[in-house]
Design a protein around this motif. Structure first.
Motif, PDB file in Angstrom:
ATOM      1  N   ALA A  82       0.827  -1.218   0.000  1.00  0.00           N
ATOM      2  CA  ALA A  82       0.000   0.000   0.000  1.00  0.00           C
ATOM      3  C   ALA A  82       0.855   1.260   0.000  1.00  0.00           C
ATOM      4  O   ALA A  82       0.472   2.271  -0.589  1.00  0.00           O
ATOM      5  N   GLY A  83       2.030   1.199   0.618  1.00  0.00           N
ATOM      6  CA  GLY A  83       2.871   2.372   0.713  1.00  0.00           C
ATOM      7  C   GLY A  83       3.850   2.577  -0.426  1.00  0.00           C
ATOM      8  O   GLY A  83       4.413   3.664  -0.572  1.00  0.00           O
ATOM      9  N   ALA A  84       4.055   1.551  -1.259  1.00  0.00           N
ATOM     10  CA  ALA A  84       5.145   1.666  -2.220  1.00  0.00           C
ATOM     11  C   ALA A  84       4.825   1.235  -3.648  1.00  0.00           C
ATOM     12  O   ALA A  84       5.649   1.451  -4.531  1.00  0.00           O
ATOM     13  N   TYR A  85       3.677   0.625  -3.888  1.00  0.00           N
ATOM     14  CA  TYR A  85       3.420   0.037  -5.205  1.00  0.00           C
ATOM     15  C   TYR A  85       2.041   0.404  -5.736  1.00  0.00           C
ATOM     16  O   TYR A  85       1.148   0.765  -4.977  1.00  0.00           O
ATOM     17  N   ASP A  86       1.868   0.251  -7.051  1.00  0.00           N
ATOM     18  CA  ASP A  86       0.550   0.460  -7.662  1.00  0.00           C
ATOM     19  C   ASP A  86      -0.451  -0.554  -7.107  1.00  0.00           C
ATOM     20  O   ASP A  86      -1.592  -0.218  -6.823  1.00  0.00           O
ATOM     21  N   PHE A  87      -0.015  -1.800  -6.998  1.00  0.00           N
ATOM     22  CA  PHE A  87      -0.820  -2.852  -6.389  1.00  0.00           C
ATOM     23  C   PHE A  87       0.085  -4.037  -6.088  1.00  0.00           C
ATOM     24  O   PHE A  87       1.261  -4.037  -6.446  1.00  0.00           O
ATOM     25  N   GLY A  88      -0.457  -5.014  -5.395  1.00  0.00           N
ATOM     26  CA  GLY A  88       0.282  -6.232  -5.089  1.00  0.00           C
ATOM     27  C   GLY A  88      -0.236  -7.381  -5.933  1.00  0.00           C
ATOM     28  O   GLY A  88      -1.390  -7.373  -6.377  1.00  0.00           O
ATOM     29  N   ALA A  89       0.616  -8.363  -6.157  1.00  0.00           N
ATOM     30  CA  ALA A  89       0.227  -9.561  -6.894  1.00  0.00           C
ATOM     31  C   ALA A  89       0.971 -10.753  -6.321  1.00  0.00           C
ATOM     32  O   ALA A  89       2.024 -10.604  -5.688  1.00  0.00           O
ATOM     33  N   LEU A  90       0.413 -11.919  -6.529  1.00  0.00           N
ATOM     34  CA  LEU A  90       1.050 -13.166  -6.108  1.00  0.00           C
ATOM     35  C   LEU A  90       0.430 -14.316  -6.866  1.00  0.00           C
ATOM     36  O   LEU A  90      -0.636 -14.181  -7.467  1.00  0.00           O
ATOM     37  N   ALA A  91       1.104 -15.446  -6.846  1.00  0.00           N
ATOM     38  CA  ALA A  91       0.556 -16.693  -7.381  1.00  0.00           C
ATOM     39  C   ALA A  91       0.312 -17.598  -6.186  1.00  0.00           C
ATOM     40  O   ALA A  91       1.253 -18.002  -5.501  1.00  0.00           O
ATOM     41  N   ALA A  92      -0.943 -17.901  -5.931  1.00  0.00           N
ATOM     42  CA  ALA A  92      -1.321 -18.658  -4.741  1.00  0.00           C
ATOM     43  C   ALA A  92      -1.303 -20.158  -5.007  1.00  0.00           C
ATOM     44  O   ALA A  92      -1.742 -20.617  -6.063  1.00  0.00           O
ATOM     45  N   SER A  93      -0.817 -20.882  -4.030  1.00  0.00           N
ATOM     46  CA  SER A  93      -0.992 -22.331  -4.046  1.00  0.00           C
ATOM     47  C   SER A  93      -2.420 -22.627  -3.604  1.00  0.00           C
ATOM     48  O   SER A  93      -3.108 -21.758  -3.044  1.00  0.00           O
ATOM     49  N   SER A  94      -2.882 -23.839  -3.822  1.00  0.00           N
ATOM     50  CA  SER A  94      -4.244 -24.176  -3.387  1.00  0.00           C
ATOM     51  C   SER A  94      -4.363 -24.060  -1.868  1.00  0.00           C
ATOM     52  O   SER A  94      -5.407 -23.661  -1.355  1.00  0.00           O
ATOM     53  N   ALA A  95      -3.284 -24.347  -1.147  1.00  0.00           N
ATOM     54  CA  ALA A  95      -3.309 -24.229   0.317  1.00  0.00           C
ATOM     55  C   ALA A  95      -3.373 -22.771   0.755  1.00  0.00           C
ATOM     56  O   ALA A  95      -3.953 -22.458   1.803  1.00  0.00           O
ATOM     57  N   GLY A  96      -2.802 -21.862  -0.032  1.00  0.00           N
ATOM     58  CA  GLY A  96      -2.779 -20.455   0.341  1.00  0.00           C
ATOM     59  C   GLY A  96      -4.009 -19.660  -0.063  1.00  0.00           C
ATOM     60  O   GLY A  96      -4.263 -18.587   0.487  1.00  0.00           O
ATOM     61  N   LEU A  97      -4.798 -20.176  -1.000  1.00  0.00           N
ATOM     62  CA  LEU A  97      -5.961 -19.430  -1.497  1.00  0.00           C
ATOM     63  C   LEU A  97      -6.891 -18.946  -0.387  1.00  0.00           C
ATOM     64  O   LEU A  97      -7.282 -17.773  -0.397  1.00  0.00           O
ATOM     65  N   PRO A  98      -7.271 -19.766   0.578  1.00  0.00           N
ATOM     66  CA  PRO A  98      -8.194 -19.268   1.614  1.00  0.00           C
ATOM     67  C   PRO A  98      -7.627 -18.092   2.414  1.00  0.00           C
ATOM     68  O   PRO A  98      -8.354 -17.161   2.749  1.00  0.00           O
ATOM     69  N   LEU A  99      -6.339 -18.122   2.725  1.00  0.00           N
ATOM     70  CA  LEU A  99      -5.708 -17.016   3.456  1.00  0.00           C
ATOM     71  C   LEU A  99      -5.832 -15.728   2.656  1.00  0.00           C
ATOM     72  O   LEU A  99      -6.277 -14.712   3.183  1.00  0.00           O
ATOM     73  N   TYR A 100      -5.450 -15.771   1.386  1.00  0.00           N
ATOM     74  CA  TYR A 100      -5.447 -14.559   0.575  1.00  0.00           C
ATOM     75  C   TYR A 100      -6.865 -14.050   0.327  1.00  0.00           C
ATOM     76  O   TYR A 100      -7.126 -12.856   0.431  1.00  0.00           O
ATOM     77  N   ARG A 101      -7.772 -14.941   0.001  1.00  0.00           N
ATOM     78  CA  ARG A 101      -9.174 -14.522  -0.221  1.00  0.00           C
ATOM     79  C   ARG A 101      -9.745 -13.882   1.036  1.00  0.00           C
ATOM     80  O   ARG A 101     -10.443 -12.875   0.969  1.00  0.00           O
ATOM     81  N   GLY A 102      -9.454 -14.471   2.180  1.00  0.00           N
ATOM     82  CA  GLY A 102      -9.949 -13.943   3.446  1.00  0.00           C
ATOM     83  C   GLY A 102      -9.404 -12.563   3.777  1.00  0.00           C
ATOM     84  O   GLY A 102      -9.984 -11.834   4.580  1.00  0.00           O
TER      85      GLY A 102
END
Length: 158
Positions: A82-102
């Motif tokens: 939020a302080g330094a970039y236009d936006f953030g991006a990542l490639a989520a593993s299936s295990a990580g999807l719930p964390l990021y969506r939440g």
């Protein structure tokens, strides 16, 4: 810790992708139990180039999972974005999807490409895994249905 957290599927290329950025580390008195990195990447969204905080190597050791450490790591990462970039991006593993969506990360719905020396190549296998976050995403100034292109790199393009 990263190799174990990714069930032995964390390569030297994966580590290289996390280098050169800001590392967020969670340490208990006797061990490092969590890690995330934000590295700068330029991603093309349609005709526009964006300065993006790309999130790499997010992991929590098996014995420390489900204790809120992933959320703490991501809160720090999101503050940097939020302080330094236009936006953030990542490639989520299936295990990580719930964390990021939440946490409000949104799935990229447009076609994905990787730039090569002669032409861009579609990466349809990454559909549904690439996620974005930040004020530009929330305001709608970044069209989640546009094409997004990453520069080529060793290992996984996303």
């Amino acid at each position: 810790m990263l190799t174990a957290a990714f069930d032995q599927d964390f390569t030297d290329d994966d580590w290289d992708h996390a280098l050169g950025g800001l590392h967020v580390i969670c340490r208990l008195p006797d061990a490092v139990v969590g890690h995330a990195a934000v590295v700068q990447r330029q991603l093309h969204v349609g005709p526009r180039v964006h300065r993006v905080g790309y999130v790499e190597a997010v992991a929590v050791s098996a014995d420390a999972q489900r204790q809120g450490i992933g959320g703490l790591l991501m809160a720090s990462v999101e503050e940097v974005i939020a302080g330094a970039y236009d936006f953030g991006a990542l490639a989520a593993s299936s295990a990580g999807l719930p964390l990021y969506r939440g946490r409000g990360w949104q799935t990229w719905n447009g076609p994905l490409f990787v730039a090569g020396p002669d032409r861009s190549t579609a990466t349809p296998d990454d559909a549904g895994a690439v996620m974005v976050f930040g004020p530009a995403v929330e305001s709608g100034s970044v069209d989640l249905r546009a094409s997004m292109t990453a520069d080529a790199r060793r290992g996984d393009p996303w």
